[in-house]
Scaffold this active site. Structure first.
Site, PDB file in Angstrom:
ATOM      1  N   ASP A 147       0.756  -1.312  -0.014  1.00 56.86           N
ATOM      2  CA  ASP A 147       0.135   0.019  -0.070  1.00 56.86           C
ATOM      3  C   ASP A 147       0.844   1.279  -0.116  1.00 56.86           C
ATOM      4  O   ASP A 147       0.453   2.142   0.657  1.00 56.86           O
ATOM      5  CB  ASP A 147      -0.938  -0.039   1.261  1.00 56.86           C
ATOM      6  CG  ASP A 147      -2.152  -0.900   1.019  1.00 56.86           C
ATOM      7  OD1 ASP A 147      -2.021  -1.505   0.139  1.00 56.86           O
ATOM      8  OD2 ASP A 147      -3.090  -0.751   1.876  1.00 56.86           O
TER       9      ASP A 147
ATOM     10  N   HIS B 133      -0.516 -13.849   1.526  1.00 55.97           N
ATOM     11  CA  HIS B 133      -1.704 -13.273   1.268  1.00 55.97           C
ATOM     12  C   HIS B 133      -2.217 -14.005  -0.059  1.00 55.97           C
ATOM     13  O   HIS B 133      -2.726 -13.157  -1.154  1.00 55.97           O
ATOM     14  CB  HIS B 133      -2.020 -11.698   1.091  1.00 55.97           C
ATOM     15  CG  HIS B 133      -3.378 -11.156   1.246  1.00 55.97           C
ATOM     16  ND1 HIS B 133      -3.798 -10.000   1.146  1.00 55.97           N
ATOM     17  CD2 HIS B 133      -4.387 -11.877   1.564  1.00 55.97           C
ATOM     18  CE1 HIS B 133      -4.881  -9.833   1.296  1.00 55.97           C
ATOM     19  NE2 HIS B 133      -5.548 -10.990   1.646  1.00 55.97           N
TER      20      HIS B 133
ATOM     21  N   CYS C 207      -4.039  -6.075  -3.374  1.00 58.77           N
ATOM     22  CA  CYS C 207      -2.768  -6.887  -2.728  1.00 58.77           C
ATOM     23  C   CYS C 207      -2.583  -8.404  -3.434  1.00 58.77           C
ATOM     24  O   CYS C 207      -1.673  -8.566  -4.205  1.00 58.77           O
ATOM     25  CB  CYS C 207      -2.932  -7.044  -1.043  1.00 58.77           C
ATOM     26  SG  CYS C 207      -1.700  -7.948  -0.602  1.00 58.77           S
TER      27      CYS C 207
END
Ligand SMILES: *[C@@H]1O[C@H](CO)[C@@H](O)[C@H](O)[C@H]1NC(C)=O
Ligand SMILES: *[C@@H]1O[C@H](CO)[C@@H](O)[C@H](O)[C@H]1NC(C)=O
Ligand SMILES: *[C@@H]1O[C@H](CO)[C@@H](O)[C@H](O)[C@H]1NC(C)=O
Ligand SMILES: *[C@@H]1O[C@H](CO)[C@@H](O)[C@H](O)[C@H]1NC(C)=O
Ligand SMILES: *[C@@H]1O[C@H](CO)[C@@H](O)[C@H](O)[C@H]1NC(C)=O
Ligand SMILES: *[C@@H]1O[C@H](CO)[C@@H](O)[C@H](O)[C@H]1NC(C)=O
Length: 489
Positions: free
Chosen positions: A34, A127, A71
């Site tokens: 981010d 992730h 992401c």
């Protein structure tokens, strides 16, 4: 045969292999989470990143390095070399307790590098799925993993969704991390791996920081020391600024150890962010338009550089060629295999193109002339790029303005409101209008029709987005001692 002649014949045989045998480069990938366009010092002097700035300026700044707007899709494209819309990963991120994962139907970057002889280590955020062990890092080509599977967790107590714990050392739950700020933990582990690394083997280190994703947390010292110029009224920006400064210090620590061990010379280091900054969480993509999760440039254009002083023939300049995050798979594999084509054993159906020759020589034009930003069949929006043109179909997403960081003095005077509204299609000429202020589809009819046709063509290969919903069997408090864990798919 005279001894001289014998020597030349011997050399003739040896020479081609010498290049190969002079050890393949170490590959260090530092991925920020981010981090927006204006969240780095080389794009915004109000941000304290002296280490990253120096490496960027002395290396090669990538001015058109594109990623996905969130992401998991970006990480999936990085690891696999494929567009997320070819894997069902185009719609939002992998959610806690959902049966979603980076498909394992073909090898990904760490698997290929490991097969080529690399020591492979992953640190930080994954992730990319964890519903079964086979989707977790140590089953996908990494020899070690230190970090967390999921997202959005506390930086100190490492609990995330449902207040369940998520931190592992390889496949073991690691509670020694509790109470320690993740940026420090990850830097420490990276330096330990480098210190213990057998330098006769090439190293692939994937350092994927939790920073600077929310929640906004950082030891106060970093804020006090580096961010007192950020208006106190903007507490989010102040914290974000401190988090970025801490991450910069972490990069300094890691690169110091690479240097001490004599590895930096033969290291190809890539730094990038997985998506743009979230403007509602202290991030800034100024002067680019939009935010994380949007198809605007602010959501998809990543502050990026490569640093490889001992490898690249040209450094200290800005590479203007288009790069898509899927390009790193073939690029890094080609870097690793330099001089040995047989070692390049990667799937043929990938979307990435290797940028290695161009980065090595500092040459243009680059190998890529177009790319797909995304096709999201659930948001029902999409965008493609061809040459200087970007075609957007349906609303690229909110927030859609231009958000200056509060440490910039003229911030309020330059916050424009959306000039056009949102027609079904928008066409921008990014070379003339990188800030996406003027829709030119009416004056560039021919280009518009051409890109529309191209978009339809690209769309044909889309696979439907996987969006399964929550699986009760994943519930940490019921089945996994309150730890997010594999074993339910
Ligand atoms: C971890 O910290 C968060 C605040 O960021 C808090 O809400 C949560 O309850 C804490 N969890 C544990 C297990 O301490
Ligand atoms: C970097 O190293 C210094 C000196 O060991 C240490 O004090 C600092 O906490 C480290 N920073 C990070 C982010 O790990
Ligand atoms: C080239 O790569 C192949 C496959 O990894 C390997 O078997 C071979 O030894 C390599 N050749 C050289 C000269 O290193
Ligand atoms: C998605 O876009 C198509 C093509 O313009 C349109 O026909 C359709 O109604 C849209 N669907 C939704 C759910 O917005
Ligand atoms: C930009 O302007 C809009 C509309 O006036 C406003 O709602 C928003 O808060 C402003 N953003 C910033 C960062 O100043
Ligand atoms: C990088 O791209 C931006 C936006 O397109 C442009 O304004 C800027 O001049 C470029 N930077 C360099 C060093 O070329």
């Amino acid at each position: 045969m005279s001894s001289r002649c014998f020597l030349s014949v011997l050399l003739l045989f040896l020479l081609p292999t010498l290049g190969v045998l002079s050890s393949p480069p170490n590959i260090v990938v530092i991925l920020a989470d981010d981090l927006g366009w204006a969240d780095v010092g080389w794009n915004n002097p109000g941000i304290h990143t002296p280490t990253l700035d120096r490496m960027a300026r002395e290396g090669v700044i990538l001015n058109q390095s594109y990623v996905q707007s969130t992401c998991s899709p970006s990480r999936a494209a990085f690891m696999s070399g494929r567009y997320p819309y070819h894997m069902g990963m185009q719609h939002r991120v992998i959610m806690a307790g959902w049966k979603q994962y980076l498909p394992d139907d073909q090898p990904i970057l760490p698997e290929v590098l490991h097969k080529m002889g690399y020591a492979t280590h992953a640190i930080g955020k994954w992730h990319l799925g964890y519903c079964a062990w086979r989707y977790t890092p140590t089953y996908r080509g990494f020899q070690s993993f230190y970090g967390f599977y999921e997202a959005l967790e506390d930086y100190y107590n490492h609990t995330g969704h449902q207040d369940a714990y998520d931190f592992r050392d390889n496949d073991q739950v690691d509670r020694t991390a509790i109470g320690h700020y993740s940026t420090h933990l990850f830097a420490n582990r990276a330096t330990r791996i480098i210190n213990e690394h057998d330098v006769t083997q090439p190293l692939f280190l994937y350092l994927s920081f939790q920073a600077v994703h929310g929640p906004l947390q950082v030891p106060q010292w970093y804020v006090d020391t580096y961010c007192s110029h950020v208006p106190a009224s903007d507490s989010k920006r102040r914290l974000k600024c401190g988090m970025i400064a801490a991450m910069d210090e972490a990069v300094a620590n890691v690169t110091d150890v690479l240097h001490q061990r004599g590895l930096l010379n033969n290291t190809f280091l890539l730094f990038f962010s997985d998506n743009g900054g979230p403007v509602n969480m202290g991030g800034s993509n100024w002067p680019l338009r939009g935010s994380k999760t949007t198809l605007w440039e602010g959501g998809t254009r990543s502050p990026s550089f490569v640093s490889a002083p001992g490898l690249l023939h040209r450094t200290g300049y800005t590479y203007q060629e288009m790069i898509h995050v899927s390009d790193w798979f073939p690029t890094l594999v080609e870097a690793a295999a330099d001089g040995n084509d047989t070692a390049r054993d990667i799937p043929t159906n990938i979307d990435g193109v290797s940028q290695w020759r161009n980065l090595l020589a500092g040459s243009s034009p680059g190998p890529r002339t177009e790319f797909v930003y995304n096709f999201d069949d659930l948001f029902n929006n999409s965008a493609i790029r061809q040459g200087p043109y970007k075609l957007v179909h349906h609303h690229p997403g909110n927030p859609d303005g231009w958000f200056a960081p509060s440490e910039m003095k003229d911030a309020t005077t330059v916050n424009l409101t959306s000039p056009t509204g949102h027609p079904e299609y928008m066409l921008f000429n990014l070379l003339q209008d990188p800030l996406e202020k003027t829709d030119v589809k009416d004056v560039e009819q021919e280009v518009f029709q051409r890109l529309k046709a191209r978009m339809a063509q690209y769309r044909q290969s889309m696979v439907p987005a996987v969006f399964p919903g929550y699986t009760e069997a994943s519930t940490p408090s019921k089945y996994f001692n309150n730890v997010w864990s594999p074993g339910w798919c």
